[in-house]
Design a protein around this motif. Structure first.
Motif, PDB file in Angstrom:
ATOM      1  N   GLU A   1       0.841  -1.197   0.000  1.00 20.35           N
ATOM      2  CA  GLU A   1       0.000   0.000   0.000  1.00 20.35           C
ATOM      3  C   GLU A   1       0.882   1.256   0.000  1.00 20.35           C
ATOM      4  O   GLU A   1       2.048   1.207   0.403  1.00 20.35           O
TER       5      GLU A   1
ATOM      6  N   ARG B   1      -6.470  -0.659  11.000  1.00 21.47           N
ATOM      7  CA  ARG B   1      -7.693  -0.765  10.188  1.00 21.47           C
ATOM      8  C   ARG B   1      -8.994  -0.551  10.970  1.00 21.47           C
ATOM      9  O   ARG B   1      -9.984  -0.112  10.383  1.00 21.47           O
TER      10      ARG B   1
ATOM     11  N   LYS C   1     -15.409   2.610  11.338  1.00 19.06           N
ATOM     12  CA  LYS C   1     -16.055   3.309  12.460  1.00 19.06           C
ATOM     13  C   LYS C   1     -15.882   4.817  12.235  1.00 19.06           C
ATOM     14  O   LYS C   1     -16.515   5.369  11.338  1.00 19.06           O
TER      15      LYS C   1
ATOM     16  N   ASP D   1      -2.889 -11.920  10.629  1.00 18.04           N
ATOM     17  CA  ASP D   1      -4.020 -12.692  10.087  1.00 18.04           C
ATOM     18  C   ASP D   1      -3.598 -13.992   9.414  1.00 18.04           C
ATOM     19  O   ASP D   1      -4.397 -14.931   9.344  1.00 18.04           O
TER      20      ASP D   1
HETATM   21  C1  LIG Z   1     -12.344  -2.234   8.258  1.00 22.46           C
HETATM   22  C2  LIG Z   1     -11.761  -3.141   9.305  1.00 22.46           C
HETATM   23  C3  LIG Z   1     -12.153  -2.981  10.634  1.00 22.46           C
HETATM   24  C4  LIG Z   1     -11.643  -3.813  11.625  1.00 22.46           C
HETATM   25  N1  LIG Z   1     -12.037  -3.647  12.914  1.00 22.46           N
HETATM   26  C5  LIG Z   1     -11.559  -4.444  13.871  1.00 22.46           C
HETATM   27  C6  LIG Z   1     -11.991  -4.289  15.217  1.00 22.46           C
HETATM   28  O1  LIG Z   1     -12.814  -3.436  15.525  1.00 22.46           O
HETATM   29  N2  LIG Z   1     -11.461  -5.115  16.165  1.00 22.46           N
HETATM   30  C7  LIG Z   1     -10.551  -6.070  15.858  1.00 22.46           C
HETATM   31  O2  LIG Z   1     -10.112  -6.794  16.773  1.00 22.46           O
HETATM   32  N3  LIG Z   1     -10.093  -6.245  14.578  1.00 22.46           N
HETATM   33  C8  LIG Z   1     -10.594  -5.457  13.585  1.00 22.46           C
HETATM   34  N4  LIG Z   1     -10.168  -5.621  12.287  1.00 22.46           N
HETATM   35  C9  LIG Z   1      -9.181  -6.675  11.975  1.00 22.46           C
HETATM   36  C10 LIG Z   1      -7.738  -6.192  12.096  1.00 22.46           C
HETATM   37  O3  LIG Z   1      -7.603  -4.903  11.561  1.00 22.46           O
HETATM   38  C11 LIG Z   1      -6.819  -7.172  11.344  1.00 22.46           C
HETATM   39  O4  LIG Z   1      -6.882  -8.406  12.009  1.00 22.46           O
HETATM   40  C12 LIG Z   1      -5.393  -6.661  11.289  1.00 22.46           C
HETATM   41  O5  LIG Z   1      -5.337  -5.511  10.472  1.00 22.46           O
HETATM   42  C13 LIG Z   1      -4.456  -7.705  10.728  1.00 22.46           C
HETATM   43  O6  LIG Z   1      -3.179  -7.156  10.660  1.00 22.46           O
HETATM   44  P1  LIG Z   1      -2.045  -7.779   9.725  1.00 22.46           P
HETATM   45  O7  LIG Z   1      -0.838  -6.946   9.985  1.00 22.46           O
HETATM   46  O8  LIG Z   1      -1.987  -9.243   9.903  1.00 22.46           O
HETATM   47  O9  LIG Z   1      -2.560  -7.566   8.218  1.00 22.46           O
HETATM   48  P2  LIG Z   1      -3.036  -6.308   7.426  1.00 22.46           P
HETATM   49  O10 LIG Z   1      -3.508  -5.239   8.327  1.00 22.46           O
HETATM   50  O11 LIG Z   1      -3.996  -6.825   6.403  1.00 22.46           O
HETATM   51  O12 LIG Z   1      -1.737  -5.792   6.683  1.00 22.46           O
HETATM   52  C14 LIG Z   1      -1.087  -6.559   5.700  1.00 22.46           C
HETATM   53  C15 LIG Z   1      -0.419  -5.622   4.716  1.00 22.46           C
HETATM   54  O13 LIG Z   1       0.433  -6.401   3.884  1.00 22.46           O
HETATM   55  C16 LIG Z   1       0.334  -5.932   2.553  1.00 22.46           C
HETATM   56  N5  LIG Z   1       0.730  -7.011   1.644  1.00 22.46           N
HETATM   57  C17 LIG Z   1       0.051  -8.139   1.357  1.00 22.46           C
HETATM   58  N6  LIG Z   1       0.743  -8.891   0.471  1.00 22.46           N
HETATM   59  C18 LIG Z   1       1.886  -8.212   0.203  1.00 22.46           C
HETATM   60  C19 LIG Z   1       3.003  -8.475  -0.631  1.00 22.46           C
HETATM   61  N7  LIG Z   1       3.089  -9.600  -1.347  1.00 22.46           N
HETATM   62  N8  LIG Z   1       3.994  -7.564  -0.689  1.00 22.46           N
HETATM   63  C20 LIG Z   1       3.942  -6.420   0.047  1.00 22.46           C
HETATM   64  N9  LIG Z   1       2.887  -6.126   0.869  1.00 22.46           N
HETATM   65  C21 LIG Z   1       1.886  -7.011   0.941  1.00 22.46           C
HETATM   66  C22 LIG Z   1      -1.135  -5.540   2.428  1.00 22.46           C
HETATM   67  O14 LIG Z   1      -1.317  -4.645   1.344  1.00 22.46           O
HETATM   68  C23 LIG Z   1      -1.397  -4.920   3.792  1.00 22.46           C
HETATM   69  O15 LIG Z   1      -1.109  -3.538   3.765  1.00 22.46           O
HETATM   70  C24 LIG Z   1     -10.697  -4.813  11.278  1.00 22.46           C
HETATM   71  C25 LIG Z   1     -10.299  -4.980   9.924  1.00 22.46           C
HETATM   72  C26 LIG Z   1     -10.838  -4.151   8.951  1.00 22.46           C
HETATM   73  C27 LIG Z   1     -10.432  -4.340   7.514  1.00 22.46           C
END
Ligand SMILES: Cc1cc2nc3c(=O)[nH]c(=O)nc-3n(C[C@H](O)[C@H](O)[C@H](O)COP(=O)(O)OP(=O)(O)OC[C@H]3O[C@@H](n4cnc5c(N)ncnc54)[C@H](O)[C@@H]3O)c2cc1C
Length: 445
Positions: A61, A68, A73, A301
């Motif tokens: 991104e 997120r 919200k 995730d």
């Molecule tokens: C709208 C929304 C509201 C939410 N609200 C809540 C809440 O109220 N309470 C709660 O507990 N959880 C909530 N969540 C869930 C929580 O935000 C996610 O579990 C968390 O963001 C996961 O974090 P992460 O770092 O694993 O992945 P992500 O936040 O998905 O980040 C992964 C990043 O990796 C990047 N990426 C992917 N593949 C590649 C690649 N090959 N090369 C380079 N970059 C890459 C993606 O573009 C992304 O930016 C919500 C999620 C969303 C979408």
């Protein structure tokens, strides 16, 4: 393809932070793929734990890593500014000598060379690699799903497309009554839109919370004027270029200016699969978040990890898991004896309801649901209430609604429950009995 020994941000990088990394350091370079909460927390923890070598964080991104939860919200209702979402300020990365490559996708991992390959042809060496690629929304597999006005919500870009369309006179159809769907429905109602939620099960959130607690959310949304259409799914979306209506499996047609698809996410595991790592529901790791390759870790995730306290593997798509697992993975990358053993935790905010949930229980894996407080709305408002999922009097999971002071004791109750320590369920249900007295040695039993 260029074979870069070092990690110069390309000239086009909008955030060209971080030091010039020379060859001598590159052998101990730690690379993090995925600029979300898990990746950002890992980078911060590596520095907090004293790691002095080069760190390279690569995210697809165009923004620094951000949170997120506000996207569904406050960002939709009151349009907070982007910077307030950032996990760490944009300057933090240069101040801590973390090279941040934004707008760059990693397309392959060459495990034998210890190199990740980016879409623009860079080859970046790693000593240890963390995969934190998060999730992508599932798309709706019906005709018309590609019409203009059919949106999902995962990124800042998605939220900025969505927010202006939540107008007061808009007909909004939300497909999927999960957390994101319901939060968008609440935001849309707060913006004055007419909102229908379509959900295949009998109640929104029934799969995660079971019938009793899911009813709280159904009542809440109905009280705020949301039209809930449950037990039905979508057959097709119709329109001329733009979506105009949603046709359900029972033939009902719903007018729609905007359709928000919230039917769950897929963990972004393609890189791991193509690299030959063990992947099942997610990227399989041990309790230290180490994958089937000892130099590659997974967090957030995508990680399907061995949970030592629950005695099973788990993949969790929530904020606290991303934060905690990012920190644990960083420590494990440094060779510390870290394990990811936090109890699952998540939260939501909808209208006047704020909720936390902690613990773990499989669907149907409980024999009694205990309410401590009213089961329904009181004078049209969400009351303070707690809900406990119990088996043989052991509390396996707890949800607190609109009460915030009991987190630590709820955690202890859930821990005790998972260790086979039961409580008196009648006293648990009685709001006049202090929660912490329930864990005293039990003379009354
Ligand atoms: C709208 C929304 C509201 C939410 N609200 C809540 C809440 O109220 N309470 C709660 O507990 N959880 C909530 N969540 C869930 C929580 O935000 C996610 O579990 C968390 O963001 C996961 O974090 P992460 O770092 O694993 O992945 P992500 O936040 O998905 O980040 C992964 C990043 O990796 C990047 N990426 C992917 N593949 C590649 C690649 N090959 N090369 C380079 N970059 C890459 C993606 O573009 C992304 O930016 C919500 C999620 C969303 C979408």
């Amino acid at each position: 393809m260029t074979d870069l020994p070092a990690t110069h941000p390309p000239a086009t990088n909008p955030h060209p932070t971080g030091p010039h990394v020379t060859d001598q350091f590159v052998t101990d370079q730690f690379v993090i793929v995925g600029g979300g909460l898990a990746g950002a927390t890992a980078a911060r923890t590596l520095r907090e734990e004293g790691f002095a070598g080069p760190i390279l964080l690569v995210g697809e991104e165009p923004h620094p890593p951000y949170e997120r939860p506000p996207l569904s919200k406050a960002y939709l209702t009151s349009g907070s500014d982007r910077e307030s979402l950032f996990v760490q300020s944009a300057e933090w990365y240069s101040e801590h000598e973390v090279t941040l490559l934004t707008g760059v996708r990693v397309t392959a991992i060459d495990r034998s060379a210890h190199v990740v390959v980016t879409g623009d042809g860079m080859r970046l060496r790693y000593a240890k690699l963390l995969l934190a690629t998060g999730s992508t929304p599932r798309s709706l597999p019906v005709p018309g799903a590609d019409l203009d006005g059919v949106l999902s919500l995962r990124t800042i870009a998605d939220a900025e497309r969505l927010a202006p369309r939540l107008a007061a006179d808009a007909d909004v159809v939300v497909i999927g009554g999960g957390w994101i769907g319901l939060e968008v429905a609440a935001a849309a109602r707060q913006r004055g839109a007419r909102v229908t939620v379509v959900e295949t099960t009998t109640l929104p959130l029934q799969r995660v919370l079971g019938r009793e607690a899911a009813q709280i959310f159904a009542d809440l949304h109905r009280a705020h004027g949301v039209h809930l259409m449950t037990g039905r799914s979508v057959r097709e979306l119709r329109g001329h270029g733009r979506v105009e209506s949603v046709v359900l499996t029972d033939g009902t047609s719903l007018r729609a200016d905007l359709v928000v698809v919230g039917i769950g996410v897929w963990p972004a595991v393609d890189l791991a699969v193509e690299a030959g790592l063990t992947v099942r529901d997610g990227v399989v790791t041990d309790a230290s978040l180490r994958t089937s390759d000892p130099d590659i870790f997974a967090a957030g995730d995508i990680a399907e990890f061995d949970h030592p306290r629950l005695g099973r593997t788990l993949r969790v798509e929530h904020w606290a898991n991303a934060r905690d697992s990012g920190a644990v993975a960083a420590r494990a990358m440094l060779g510390q004896p870290a394990v990811h053993d936090a109890m699952p935790y998540f939260y939501t905010d909808q209208y006047d309801l704020g909720m936390e949930y902690r613990g773990y229980v499989e669907p149907g894996g409980y024999d009694r649901v205990v309410f401590r407080g009213p089961k329904g709305l009181v004078d049209g408002k969400t009351p303070q209430v707690m809900v406990f999922w119990t088996r043989q009097a052991c509390v396996l999971a707890a949800m607190n609604v609109n009460c915030w002071d009991d987190g630590p004791v709820l955690e202890r109750l859930v821990d005790a429950g998972h260790n086979g320590v039961g409580v008196d369920l009648d006293r648990l249900a009685d709001p006049t009995v202090p929660l912490d007295s329930l864990l005293d040695p039990l003379p009354h039993r």
